[in-house]
Design a protein around this motif. Structure first.
Motif, PDB file in Angstrom:
ATOM      1  N   LYS A   1      34.587  35.012  38.853  1.00  7.96           N
ATOM      2  CA  LYS A   1      35.121  34.906  37.494  1.00  7.96           C
ATOM      3  C   LYS A   1      33.975  35.021  36.482  1.00  7.96           C
ATOM      4  CE  LYS A   1      39.354  32.538  38.533  1.00  7.96           C
ATOM      5  NZ  LYS A   1      39.888  31.263  39.035  1.00  7.96           N
TER       6      LYS A   1
ATOM      7  N   VAL B   1      41.870  36.724  38.825  1.00 12.01           N
ATOM      8  CA  VAL B   1      42.710  35.614  39.275  1.00 12.01           C
ATOM      9  C   VAL B   1      42.645  35.530  40.799  1.00 12.01           C
ATOM     10  CG1 VAL B   1      45.055  34.699  39.371  1.00 12.01           C
ATOM     11  CG2 VAL B   1      44.244  35.882  37.320  1.00 12.01           C
ATOM     12  N   GLY B   2      42.397  34.321  41.285  1.00  7.68           N
ATOM     13  CA  GLY B   2      42.372  34.153  42.736  1.00  7.68           C
ATOM     14  C   GLY B   2      40.986  34.268  43.333  1.00  7.68           C
ATOM     15  N   PHE B   3      40.033  34.773  42.561  1.00  3.14           N
ATOM     16  CA  PHE B   3      38.667  34.802  43.081  1.00  3.14           C
ATOM     17  C   PHE B   3      37.954  33.499  42.764  1.00  3.14           C
ATOM     18  CE2 PHE B   3      39.439  39.359  43.063  1.00  3.14           C
ATOM     19  CZ  PHE B   3      38.830  39.746  44.244  1.00  3.14           C
ATOM     20  N   ASP B   4      36.806  33.281  43.385  1.00  4.33           N
ATOM     21  CA  ASP B   4      36.089  32.033  43.145  1.00  4.33           C
ATOM     22  C   ASP B   4      35.378  32.062  41.787  1.00  4.33           C
ATOM     23  OD1 ASP B   4      33.891  33.589  43.424  1.00  4.33           O
ATOM     24  OD2 ASP B   4      33.401  32.915  45.440  1.00  4.33           O
TER      25      ASP B   4
ATOM     26  N   ARG C   1      44.271  40.422  34.998  1.00  8.23           N
ATOM     27  CA  ARG C   1      44.758  39.750  36.192  1.00  8.23           C
ATOM     28  C   ARG C   1      43.770  39.855  37.350  1.00  8.23           C
ATOM     29  NH1 ARG C   1      49.235  38.198  37.246  1.00  8.23           N
ATOM     30  NH2 ARG C   1      50.377  37.549  35.395  1.00  8.23           N
TER      31      ARG C   1
END
Lengths: 564, 298, 340
Positions: free
Chosen positions: C26, C19-22, C16
């Motif tokens: 990733k 998730v939410g990073f650019d 998890r």
């Protein structure tokens, strides 16, 4: 019937012939002794038999198998186990794990089932662990099961090596100096243990050791090597009286009455040269010695005796600055040297020959002796040392690492002679050396005394040490338990046989409770056969019906197998 | 035949380079027991210091010989200081550890020095060598012209090999160095000033590295990585000498130089000669260990 | 059972995090797992068996190029490509293991460094091997399929990351199991004393080759995902200095411990990216620019400091402290705590 047959084994290292056409026969159930001076080729022969090196010529037969070209692990599979003179335990693994490796190396487990931890592997795992514990229990090593083997004192490690070899359920056991570093009582127990192992496990043995009391006591037959050649072979008693063997190895027994050798009662006067006051030292979190108080007067020979691990070696190290003292005071030649570097203390005229002799393997004999210039402050001519040790003159160009143990110890002593110190401290001078060489070395200690050089001696051979010493200190539990003139201590029989020293900190457990050779027959069963649960159950039932221990049943069954 | 002779000359020159670099490795290994993977990086850094003095800070009106002298001096002085610093800050504290641990530490030194250099001097290629002999001077040998700088390298390699060998063998300081390398603990019990000896060892090793680096600049693409990577050929040459023998190391360097040059007669490839060299080294190592059981050899 | 649970928890938590990073982060996350495989391969080879290798990046590179060749050259499913990459790395590992049967310690280090150099300068870069490396442009892997699904490298970074992470957790679990098993003990016996291992029935040839093969396969498993994550393969990520960094970071984090590999992977992938992204700007009125070089300097210096001060590596030291605290707490509570 012949179990092991070595025929005409020859090994050359470069130009040196280490083994020269050795032939040897070992019968099943026999304990065979292999003795000879250092560098005679005993360990090389061991290496040939266990497959570590391949003979240039000759053959090795084990039962019906020709082993000459077999790799070591295959020989292990056929039942040849060995121990090592320079301990080769797997130091970072626990004692229990050390025993489990040979057990399951012989089994049928594979890497992938192990990684997946399949039920099959899990079962085998528990079985090996149980067996390892049983062996450790029998050898009274149970309390060390979870200790990393490398953290144990050398004496215990030596016994773990034997335990590890037994874990393989060997048919032939090669023991390379199992008694090195053991005192008289420990050696006696080792002898009992070897007998018990032979009786109970039907193991044949080939034994190398310098301790003649052990060899005479356990061996059925003895081979003597010298310069890679077979010098003699025969029953122990015959070997002991063989003039050739006496000349090459044993030396003339000098049975002089006590008190005749040592210069008794010329108490050396004057201020002490070395004064140690309430010294404490240790390694890491462990305090090994405390409250050690001793003194050495100029020109005096002082012996330190005591069981393994009693703190003798640590005391010497703390005096010479190899390790830092944690308390107390060391005064040498009138100067407070507590906490000084080893370099500085050495320059004040204190030579410390540590265990393992503290030499430089890749430097030639002559260059090694020239290193004395570092303490002398000027170039040193090694000639006087060569006059005292003519053997070293022949080998002056040879690298120290290629010399035999006895010759190396001579180099260390020659250095002491050359640097003309005020005090020489020698740690375990005679460890691993042939009786003739040991005798020569003690004569050198007498030379030191004649030259007015004081000597502080740590020695396992209590009797020889007391013969040459003026005074002695007895170490126990990391401190001094007893001290006095050597003559008086020599007459204390309890001390000489070692029973006095039986309770030192890590004095081997066999010594501690003296029942190392009482092997519980029930454990025997686990030791000698790896049995599936069903068979085990059947055995137990039968034992119960017949009203005797399961071990006895196994022994009987094994006997039948052997007869076939 | 002419081409063959020319390639031989090139190969010998390359061999001289390898020998010079390898000598320092063997020197440090013999005197401190450290297999120095950072040897190339140390030489590289000192060489860049010399380069900086020569091209960066020298006055344009100074005669070339003066700039050269100053640059070489600056490089050597820097090298000496770097060797001493490394001993004081790093290797003094790990003296009694296993050889492999010490070798891994030198990998740390390599990475740090390498990146520091590329930070300061960027990753450019510097085709601005420092010539010790006049650049154009040549000698004729059997009709083949040989650059004077090649001869400087070969003579230097041989001279250093025998000079250092004699120093270690016949002087009391050399003996003390060998003693410390075998066992620092025992050496201190023999009254050898261990700290002083290993400081001098590192200083000498670093000086040899710098000298090699400066001498080599005319012949290779001179940037931060190529000098650092020279370590691999140098280590190979040192292995031929068993990491002990200085003359054999030089011989190994020359053999390796020829091995990496001759294949280029037939195959145009940067990497292929390396493969040849690698296979030869592995063969040499295995032949040297004929009994097959690695554990018996010390 | 505890281990399986720990692996599951680690997987769920780690899956998890990105998730939410650019996209950049990733990518870092996926790369971290790839490098973690490289470090894990050293835990097996050096930590367990005591063999030195300075060519682990080469194994990863062979995995990467083989996978690239399979996908771009033969249009294979990515799963097939991964299997091929692992197999190729395994074979190379066994071949490299052959000289290792005779050589040890620093000699082996030099030889493996030579192998890394030959691959770096020759195989990965020479015309003669263009069929394998796809030439100077390398293989482009834009249209890969996995389990029959289209994998667009830019969009499916997360998917690649999850697959990688799951594989890593499984391999790590197997490695931990192996350590305490019979085979693991045999491998560790080789590390502590080859002489004793051989004479106690351990087949050195078999286990050393197996160790090299398995280690290379682990590195190759990570490497074979590289084309999918990065979109293409080039020699630079697998050059010699990556091999050196592998060795340095594995030792720095604790070469005997499996979790140290994960820690090292994150360190190796994320720190340089953070440095290059946020390492420039102004501070107290002065412009500064922290480049990738600073990362390598830090690795070098940290390695030196660690080897002097914490010989068992960062993870080893943390672990020892935790165990110590645990046993101290146990003693306070009046019960015996077993410290393995």
């Amino acid at each position: 019937m012949t179990m092991l047959r070595v025929r005409d084994a020859t090994v050359r290292f470069g130009g040196i012939v280490a083994l020269d056409g050795i032939s040897l026969d070992l019968n099943r159930g026999e304990i065979l002794g292999l003795i000879g001076p250092n560098g005679a080729g005993k360990t090389t022969l061991f290496n040939c038999i266990s497959g570590v090196i391949r003979p240039d010529h000759g053959s090795i037969l084990f039962e019906t198998n020709d082993l000459t070209y077999a790799p070591p692990h295959e020989r292990a599979r056929l039942g040849i186990a060995r121990t090592f003179q320079n301990l080769q335990l797997w130091g970072s693994m626990t004692v229990e794990e050390n025993l489990m490796v040979p057990m399951d190396a012989l089994g049928r487990r594979n890497t992938f089932s192990d990684a997946l931890y399949l039920p099959f592997s899990a079962y085998a795992e528990r079985a090996s662990s149980e067996r390892a514990r049983a062996i450790l229990h029998v050898l009274d090593l149970g309390r060390y099961a979870r200790t990393p083997a490398g953290d144990l004192p050398a004496g215990i490690q030596r016994r773990v090596e034997i335990a590890r070899a037994l874990a393989m359920r060997p048919r032939l056991l090669l023991l390379d100096e199992p008694a090195a570093g053991l005192d008289a009582q420990e050696t006696a127990h080792l002898a009992d243990l070897l007998h018990a192992v032979r009786e109970r496990f039907h193991v044949s043995m080939l034994l190398v050791d310098h301790d003649m009391s052990l060899v005479m006591r356990v061996c059925d037959f003895v081979y003597v090597l010298d310069f890679g050649k077979l010098l003699a072979h025969g029953r122990p008693a015959a070997i002991r009286d063989d003039p050739k063997v006496i000349a090459a190895y044993l030396g003339e027994e000098s049975k002089k009455p006590a008190g005749d050798v040592a210069t008794v009662a010329t108490p050396r006067e004057g201020p002490p040269l070395l004064e140690v006051d309430r010294l404490a030292a240790g390694y890491g979190g462990l305090e090994v010695i405390r409250d050690v108080t001793l003194s050495v007067r100029p020109g005096e020979v002082v012996a330190c005796i005591g069981a393994n691990g009693a703190g003798k070696t640590t005391t010497l190290r703390a005096i010479s600055g190899m390790i830092h003292a944690r308390g107390g005071k060391v005064t040498f030649a009138g100067k407070d040297v507590t906490g000084s570097s080893a370099e500085r203390i050495t320059k004040l005229g204190l030579v410390h020959i540590p265990e393992g002799r503290g030499l430089f393997p890749t430097i030639s004999v002559e260059d090694t002796l020239r290193l004395v210039s570092n303490t002398a402050g000027h170039e040193v001519d090694p000639a006087p040392a060569f006059d005292l040790f003519p053997k070293l003159r022949q080998r002056r160009r040879q690298l120290v690492g290629t010399l035999s143990g006895g010759e190396q110890q001579m180099v260390a002593l020659a250095r002491a002679i050359l640097s003309q110190p005020r005090l020489v401290m020698i740690d375990e001078m005679s460890q691993g050396l042939a009786p003739t060489v040991v005798r020569q070395l003690f004569d050198i200690v007498r030379v030191f005394r004649e030259q007015g050089i004081a000597v502080l001696l740590v020695e396992q051979f209590v009797e020889s040490a007391l013969d040459v010493a003026d005074r002695a200190y007895v170490f126990e539990h990391g401190t001094i338990a007893l001290s006095g003139p050597a003559v008086e201590l020599r007459n204390d029989r309890k001390l000489v046989t070692g029973s006095y020293l039986g309770t030192a900190v890590d004095a081997t457990a066999i010594a501690a409770n003296g029942n190392g050779h009482h092997i519980d027959p029930a454990l025997m069963e686990i030791l000698s056969v790896r049995v599936p649960a069903k068979v085990k159950r059947a055995l137990e039932e039968r034992a119960e019906n017949e009203g005797r221990p399961a071990g006895a049943v196994v022994v009987e069954l094994l006997g039948k197998v052997d007869d076939q | 035949m002419g081409a063959f002779a020319a390639y031989t000359i090139i190969g010998l020159g390359l061999g001289g380079i390898f020998s010079l670099a390898a000598l320092g490795i063997v020197l440090i290994y013999r005197t401190t027991g450290v297999l120095n993977f950072a040897h190339g990086a140390m030489g590289m850094f000192s060489t860049f210091v010399a380069w900086q003095v020569f091209y960066g800070w020298s006055h344009p009106f100074w005669p070339t010989w003066l700039s050269t002298l100053l640059a070489v001096l600056a490089g050597l002085i820097f090298a000496a200081i770097m060797g001493l610093t490394l001993e004081f800050a790093v290797f003094r504290w790990v003296r009694t550890r296993e050889p492999v641990v010490k070798a891994v530490i030198t990998i740390g030194v390599l990475l740090a020095l390498q990146s520091a250099a590329s930070l300061i001097w960027k990753n450019n290629q510097y085709h601005l060598p420092i010539y010790l002999a006049p650049q154009q001077a040549t000698f004729q040998l059997a009709g083949v012209p040989i650059g004077a700088n090649y001869i400087v390298i070969v003579v230097m390699a041989l001279g250093l090999a025998f000079g250092l060998g004699a120093f270690l063998r016949y002087t009391s300081f050399g003996r003390a160095m060998r003693a410390v390398s075998d066992s620092p603990t025992s050496a201190s019990l023999w009254g050898v000033p261990v700290n002083k000896v290993s400081a001098v060892s590192w200083m000498l090793g670093s000086l040899v590295a710098a000298l090699a680096g400066i001498l080599i600049t005319p012949f290779i693409n001179f940037d931060t990585t190529s000098l650092t990577l020279l370590i691999i050929d140098a280590l190979a040459a040192a292995l031929i000498g068993g990491l002990v023998s200085l003359p054999l190391t030089v011989l190994g360097g020359f053999v390796l130089g020829l091995l990496e040059t001759y294949p280029t007669i037939w195959i145009q490839s940067l990497g292929f000669p390396r493969l040849v060299a690698l296979l030869v080294i592995i063969a040499v190592l295995i032949v040297r260990n004929p009994r097959g059981f690695a554990v018996v050899a010390k | 059972m505890f281990r399986v649970l720990a692996a599951l928890v680690a997987f769920t938590v780690l899956a998890r995090i990105p998730v939410g990073f650019d996209v950049g982060f990733k990518f870092d996350a996926a790369l971290a797992v790839i490098w973690a495989f490289g470090l894990l391969s050293l835990v097996l080879l050096t930590g367990y068996v005591g063999q030195i290798s300075l060519c682990q990046a080469t194994f990863a590179g062979v995995g990467a190029y083989t996978a690239g060749l399979m996908v771009a050259g033969f249009h294979a499913d990515y799963l097939v490509a991964v299997v091929a990459g692992v197999a190729a790395a395994f074979v190379l590992g066994v071949i490299v293991g052959i000289p290792a049967l005779r050589l040890r310690g620093i000699t082996l280090a030099i030889v493996t460094l030579g192998i890394a150099l030959v691959f770096d300068r020759y195989v990965f870069q020479d015309h003669a091997f263009e069929w394998f490396t796809g030439g100077t442009a390398g293989w482009r892997v834009d249209q890969a399929t996995m389990f029959g699904l289209q994998m667009d490298s830019s969009k499916h970074l997360m998917a690649a990351y999850i697959v990688l992470l799951a594989l890593f957790c499984v391999v790590a679990l197997l490695m931990v199991n192996l350590h305490d098993s019979g085979a693991g003990r045999r491998l560790r016996a080789i590390r502590d004393s080859e002489l004793a291992a051989a004479t106690m029935g351990v087949n050195l040839t078999r286990y050393k080759l197996l160790a090299f093969g398995m280690s290379a396969a682990i590195a190759g498993l990570g490497g074979s995902f590289y084309p999918l994550v990065a979109g293409s393969v080039s020699p630079q990520p697998f050059w010699l200095f990556t091999s050196l960094q592998f060795a340095a970071i594995a030792v720095l984090m604790g070469v005997r411990y499996v979790p140290a590999a994960a820690l090292g992977g994150v360190f190796m992938a994320v720190v340089p990216d953070v440095l290059t992204r946020f390492g420039h700007g102004t501070f107290m009125g002065r412009a500064y620019d922290i480049s990738y070089d600073w990362f390598q300097i830090a690795v070098g210096v940290l390695l030196i400091v660690q080897l002097i001060a914490l010989p068992d590596g960062v993870w080893g030291d943390l672990r020892a402290r935790a165990l110590h605290a645990w046993s101290a707490a146990g003693a306070l509570g009046g019960r015996k705590v077993k410290v393995a």
